[in-house]
Structures are given as structure tokens and as C-alpha cells.
Design an enzyme around this catalytic site. Structure first.
Site, short mmCIF file in Angstrom:
data_model
loop_
_atom_site.label_atom_id
_atom_site.label_comp_id
_atom_site.label_asym_id
_atom_site.label_seq_id
_atom_site.Cartn_x
_atom_site.Cartn_y
_atom_site.Cartn_z
N MET A 177 0.85 -1.19 0.00
CA MET A 177 0.00 0.00 0.00
C MET A 177 0.89 1.25 0.00
O MET A 177 0.44 2.35 0.32
CB MET A 177 -0.94 -0.01 1.20
CG MET A 177 -1.88 -1.23 1.17
SD MET A 177 -3.43 -1.02 2.05
CE MET A 177 -2.83 -0.78 3.72
N LYS A 227 4.95 -9.76 9.63
CA LYS A 227 4.33 -8.92 10.67
C LYS A 227 2.81 -9.08 10.60
O LYS A 227 2.15 -9.16 11.61
CB LYS A 227 4.72 -7.46 10.50
CG LYS A 227 4.14 -6.60 11.62
CD LYS A 227 4.64 -5.19 11.58
CE LYS A 227 4.04 -4.39 10.47
NZ LYS A 227 2.58 -4.16 10.62
N HIS A 286 9.68 -2.94 3.24
CA HIS A 286 9.21 -3.14 1.85
C HIS A 286 10.40 -3.43 0.93
O HIS A 286 10.32 -4.26 0.04
CB HIS A 286 8.53 -1.87 1.34
CG HIS A 286 7.23 -1.54 2.00
ND1 HIS A 286 7.07 -0.47 2.84
CD2 HIS A 286 6.01 -2.15 1.94
CE1 HIS A 286 5.82 -0.41 3.24
NE2 HIS A 286 5.15 -1.41 2.74
#
Ligand code: PAF
Length: 282
Positions: free
Chosen positions: A30, A149, A37
Site C-alpha cells: 500500500m 508482521k 518493503h
């Protein structure tokens, strides 16, 4: 690096790549990239010839009183970071491209989505599985990587892939932490300095639980009481602290291999999650 905005162009790109005998690795995101990331991008880059990063703040996975409007965004910075990682394509559709006004289909994984985050976020996982299923159809990846996570999300996506016969290898990536132990998350940017300090109770709770397990504690109830004590010591609101089986996500009474400590808390207005597979080497 190409920036693609429409599903038709994305699928045309994927078809060309596959016809040339190459493989595609996908990192669904997102946006508002952090080191976590970037590690996912590196991981998928090792597994496939071409890397696609989807960047889409998926409206249907947010509840009405959640943070869709203020979710952090910085598209130019995200593009620079992805390009530096050697990403081939950023797929960044607008919501109206992903969801036609007449769309009425949801992909729902039952059971695994009832507890933990599913309890306080009704409809959240249906939003996630629907968008991930669409991304898999549009991008046709051979593999896709997700951070651990979001431990429940990963279990739900693995279930969906097995149940719906998607030919996509799902790769779970270890949690990436700041040097002080806070799990990296785009939502960490919401935290004030004192809130960020308080949020470290999640990592302290994990350290405590690991020590207790190493010392031979077997009663989950005892450990949960202690974990809640660690979290409460920082005055945060506990949404849940659970000891669950890594595959079924069902609460466990006995601490044994495969038991995961999963937690969700609110620090001020910010909801944070963290987890740890207590019997696995770090
Ligand atoms: O984990 C996320 O960032 C999102 O839930 C995902 C998988 C990109 C789907 O919108």
C-alpha cells in the site's frame, strides 16, 4: 522502471514477459515504503526474473472509522526507492480501475479470519483477499512475498491460494525491525516520540515471552498474564494478546513448538500489531 496504471496494460506486460519465458515476482503493497518493503523487493528479485510492486491503498480493506483518508502516501519517493531496488514495474491503479461501480464479488476465507485482527476489523480480510486475488489475476506472478508482521494475513492468503488453486508461490518474509525492536510499519509515522517509546512494549513482551519459554514455562495462561502486564506497564490499550497455533490460528493452552504470540495494541489513536513464533530461532 515502468509505471502502469491500468489492469489491461499490466496484464499485457505480464503476458509478454511470460511469453518470453521469464518469471514474475510480486510485492503487493500500500506504498509509503520503508526498509521492510525494500527487503521484500530484494527477496522477490532473487526468486524471479522480473519484479512488479503493486502500490494500491485498497479502500475495501479499511473499516469506516479507520485511517483510509490519512494513510501515508508519497508516490514520487516510493518510485525512487523501488527503482533503486531494480524493480521493473510499479502497478499503481486508481480505486475506480480496480473496482467497477457494479462490482459485487468478494473473496472470503472463513474460519481463519474470525479471530485476532478479524474480530475487531470485520470485512478487513475479505478486502485483502479480494484485492490480492485480483492482483494475482492481473499480474500473473509466479511468486509473491508478504511480510510476517501481518501474520494472520499471510495465513489467510496461503489458505486462499491453496483453496482456489492459484499457481503462485507464497513467500513469507521475516519481520524487519528498527534497531530498538519496533516492527517496521508505514503506520509508525503516526506515532509521537512518547508514543513510539510506549510502542516498544510489544518487543519487550516478545523478549519476555521468549525468555519464559526458554526457561520451560508451558502454561499459556500464565504467560498471557505476564505479557499483558508488560503491555499495560506502558499504558497502551490491548486489543488482543493471544497464543495461537501458527497454522490454525486457534488459541493454545500449552506452550509448544508452533505456538505464536500475536498482539494488537492501540498507542494513542494508532493501532499496531506484532507477533513472534516463540520456538523458532531468531
Ligand atoms: O499488507 C498490505 O500492505 C496489504 O494488506 C496488501 C497485502 C497489499 C493488500 O492490500
Amino acid at each position: 522502471m515502468e509505471i502502469i496504471r491500468t489492469s489491461a496494460e499490466m496484464t499485457a506486460w505480464a503476458n509478454r514477459v511470460i511469453a518470453a519465458g521469464e518469471t514474475i515476482g510480486l510485492v503487493p503493497t500500500m506504498g509509503f515504503f520503508h526498509e521492510g518493503h525494500l527487503r521484500l523487493m530484494r527477496k522477490v528479485g532473487e526468486k524471479a526474473n522480473r519484479t512488479v510492486v503493486s502500490l494500491f491503498v485498497n479502500p475495501i480493506q479499511f473499516g469506516v472509522d479507520e485511517d483510509l483518508c490519512r494513510y501515508p502516501r508519497d508516490f514520487p519517493r516510493d518510485c525512487q526507492l523501488a527503482e533503486a531496488e531494480g524493480v521493473d514495474v510499479i502497478f499503481a491503479p486508481e480505486p475506480q480501475e480496480m473496482y467497477l461501480p457494479e462490482a459485487h464479488t468478494r473473496v472470503i476465507v472463513s474460519g481463519l479470519t474470525d479471530g485476532l485482527c478479524g474480530k475487531s476489523r470485520p470485512g478487513h480480510f475479505a478486502g485483502v483477499t479480494t484485492v490480492v486475488a485480483k492482483l494475482f489475476h492481473i499480474i500473473k506472478p509466479h511468486c509473491a512475498v508478504f511480510g510476517r508482521k501481518d501474520f494472520q494475513q499471510l495465513a489467510v492468503i496461503e489458505r486462499m491460494v491453496a483453496d482456489l488453486n492459484f499457481e503462485v508461490e507464497i513467500i513469507g518474509h521475516p519481520i524487519v525491525r528498527e534497531t530498538d525492536g519496533l516492527a517496521m510499519s508505514s503506520r509508525n509515522t503516526y506515532l509521537s516520540a512518547p508514543e513510539r517509546q510506549a510502542a516498544l512494549c510489544l518487543f519487550r513482551a516478545i523478549g519476555h515471552a521468549r525468555r519464559r519459554v526458554r526457561d520451560g514455562l508451558v502454561e499459556a495462561q500464565v504467560l498471557l498474564g505476564e505479557v499483558e502486564g508488560v503491555l499495560h506497564s506502558e499504558g497502551v490499550t490491548i486489543e488482543y494478546a493471544s497464543l495461537v497455533d501458527q497454522a490454525t490460528l486457534q488459541p493454545q493452552a500449552v506452550l509448544r513448538k508452533g505456538v505464536v504470540l500475536a498482539m494488537a495494541i492501540k498507542v494513542g489513536a494508532t493501532r499496531l500489531i506484532d507477533n513472534d513464533n516463540l520456538f523458532e530461532e531468531n
